[in-house]
Scaffold this active site. Structure first.
Site, PDB file in Angstrom:
ATOM      1  N   LYS A  90       0.836  -1.192   0.000  1.00 13.57           N
ATOM      2  CA  LYS A  90       0.000   0.000   0.000  1.00 13.57           C
ATOM      3  C   LYS A  90       0.874   1.246   0.000  1.00 13.57           C
ATOM      4  O   LYS A  90       1.972   1.245   0.561  1.00 13.57           O
ATOM      5  CB  LYS A  90      -0.874   0.039   1.265  1.00 13.57           C
ATOM      6  CG  LYS A  90      -1.964  -0.991   1.353  1.00 13.57           C
ATOM      7  CD  LYS A  90      -2.698  -0.865   2.675  1.00 13.57           C
ATOM      8  CE  LYS A  90      -3.794  -1.894   2.840  1.00 13.57           C
ATOM      9  NZ  LYS A  90      -4.948  -1.628   1.972  1.00 13.57           N
ATOM     10  N   ARG A 102     -10.278 -11.506   2.309  1.00 15.64           N
ATOM     11  CA  ARG A 102     -11.155 -12.571   1.805  1.00 15.64           C
ATOM     12  C   ARG A 102     -10.432 -13.927   1.810  1.00 15.64           C
ATOM     13  O   ARG A 102     -11.078 -14.967   1.907  1.00 15.64           O
ATOM     14  CB  ARG A 102     -11.633 -12.216   0.398  1.00 15.64           C
ATOM     15  CG  ARG A 102     -10.558 -12.167  -0.659  1.00 15.64           C
ATOM     16  CD  ARG A 102     -10.981 -11.431  -1.911  1.00 15.64           C
ATOM     17  NE  ARG A 102     -11.076  -9.993  -1.675  1.00 15.64           N
ATOM     18  CZ  ARG A 102     -11.435  -9.118  -2.617  1.00 15.64           C
ATOM     19  NH1 ARG A 102     -11.741  -9.544  -3.845  1.00 15.64           N
ATOM     20  NH2 ARG A 102     -11.496  -7.838  -2.341  1.00 15.64           N
TER      21      ARG A 102
END
Length: 458
Positions: A237, A311
């Site tokens: 990120k 996820r």
């Protein structure tokens, strides 16, 4: 239960506090002594939401106060009061309906909150007189504070180890059974996806599993994403995107707080709490883009992006929850920025494979003034998760429908006949608002508890 922050059980010295809306302002003002009414007029107070007026006596002493409110059943209508009023004790009007009384107490408690682990607040909140602190509204307040505290605590002090310790303390307090599967034992016990995401951290990944309740009661499984810090992995990120990633365990915070609340209120339910707790770190053995990883279900997953890790840890936990054959499966996750783009920070995105379940949660959210918004499980969008070398990818090149595709990925690991709902929750306030200090936030928690309470009773 000890006195929650912002409350007192001592009536000594408590001054009267009126709750005034714009609709009833004129009648309230006209009932005041002429001098007090003139003072209120001079101050420009008209009952507008979020306002306060102090009412003096003829000698300048403080006789009481009024707060301006909006919806009387919305706790946040009262959230400004604890720090807008002088830090002394106040007595609410008698004869409030239970809904208004509970909203006032909850909003007062939420408004009194400040995260003080590292820095003392500049002042103490005003105190609201309340007799007894064992009723449900204070238990709900404690659960909301639990979420805020967990999310606000930096990863240094809220990693997988600390989440495990908190779960153990809760289990001991309520007589629950707890098992923790950590490190390479995850591979031995067939939780390879959880292990893959967390293996690069110096803190071992783990699955925290807590069970509580009578086997004769309806079984509810609650799963929370426990990514205690998310660097993005090798798909790193940027700095501004990583700054607040201590909050990426917000789903776990909600799941833990909900399970604790159900146990504290002794709802006639059997609870399984599952928290895959990891840190998505960068290291020599970090999982890589393009790898194909195994999952508990046997579905192979191509890693399109290591920053879509939530996820991946959830899919093993959801598969394990399904093996327990609960009547209901709920999961909470700070899963996608796409949900925030679609709905903003205040509305968690709700997905469900059962209309009745989704409607129950929506209705509870409206009644509790704790809204969620249903989003579609539009299955044609599974094409965005196509892999040419694995059963499914965890992402894809398209930026379309990011929250929907994340939910569809999770649904792949839920048995088709199991009632399931997924809440993509922000868990955060970007700025200070009355009752909502900047930082961690519980969202959808009051609504889901009310829904489960109603279902247990019915």
């Amino acid at each position: 239960m000890s006195e929650p922050l912002g409350f007192t059980s001592s009536a000594s010295g408590a001054l009267p506090l009126d709750l005034v809306g714009r609709v009833d302002f004129a009648a309230w003002r006209d009932a005041l002594p002429p001098a007090s009414a003139a003072w209120v007029q001079t101050q420009g107070f008209d009952g507008a939401p979020g306002t306060v007026v102090l009412v003096p006596g003829p000698d300048g002493e403080l006789l009481g106060a009024a707060i301006g409110i909006g919806d009387p059943l919305d706790p946040y209508s009262y959230g400004h009061a604890p720090f807008a009023l002088p830090a002394r004790s106040w007595r609410a009007p008698t004869g409030l309906g239970p809904g208004v009384r509970d909203a006032l107490r909850l909003g007062w408690g939420l408004g009194s909150y400040r995260f003080d682990r590292y820095k003392a607040p500049p002042r103490a909140p005003a105190q609201l007189l309340a007799e007894g602190f064992d009723d449900e509204v204070f238990a709900v307040l404690a659960a909301s504070v639990r979420v805020r505290d967990l999310v606000n605590t930096p990863t240094e002090h809220m990693g997988p180890d600390e989440l495990e310790q908190i779960a153990r303390e809760i289990a001991e307090r309520h007589g629950a059974r707890i098992e923790v599967i950590a490190g390479d034992e995850l591979l031995a016990r067939n939780f390879p996806a959880i292990h893959a995401v967390g293996r690069a951290s110096h803190r071992a990944p783990r699955l925290i599993a807590l069970d509580w309740g009578d086997a004769a009661h309806p079984h509810v499984a609650v799963v929370g994403k426990g990514v205690c810090f998310d660097t993005g992995g090798l798909d790193l990120k940027p700095a501004d995107g990583m700054r607040w990633m201590k909050k990426d365990m917000g789903g776990a915070a909600h799941a833990i707080a909900l399970a604790e609340l159900i146990m504290a209120r002794k709802l006639p339910l059997r609870i399984t709490l599952l928290v895959p707790a990891v840190e998505n770190a960068v290291g020599p053995n970090a999982f890589r883009p393009g790898e194909v990883i195994a999952t508990r279900q046997g579905t192979s997953v191509e890693i399109d992006n290591t920053d879509a890790e939530g996820r991946v840890v959830l899919c093993d936990a959801l598969a394990y929850a399904g093996e327990r054959k609960p009547a209901l499966l709920l999961d909470f996750a700070t899963l996608t920025g796409a949900a925030r783009i679609a709905l903003g920070p205040d509305l968690p995105a709700l997905y469900s494979n059962q209309d009745a379940l989704a409607q129950d949660w929506l209705d509870a959210g409206t009644a509790q003034r704790d809204p969620v918004w249903r989003m579609p499980l539009w299955r044609p969008y599974l094409r965005y998760l196509t892999s040419h070398i694995a059963d499914i990818a965890n992402g894809g090149p398209s930026k379309m429908a990011g929250s929907v595709t994340a939910a569809l990925y999770l649904e792949r690991f839920v048995p088709a006949d199991l009632a399931w709902a997924h809440l993509d929750v922000y868990s955060w306030n970007d700025a200070d608002r009355p009752g909502r200090p900047a930082g961690g936030e519980a969202q959808g928690l009051r609504a889901v508890f009310a829904m489960l309470k109603a279902r247990a009773a019915g």
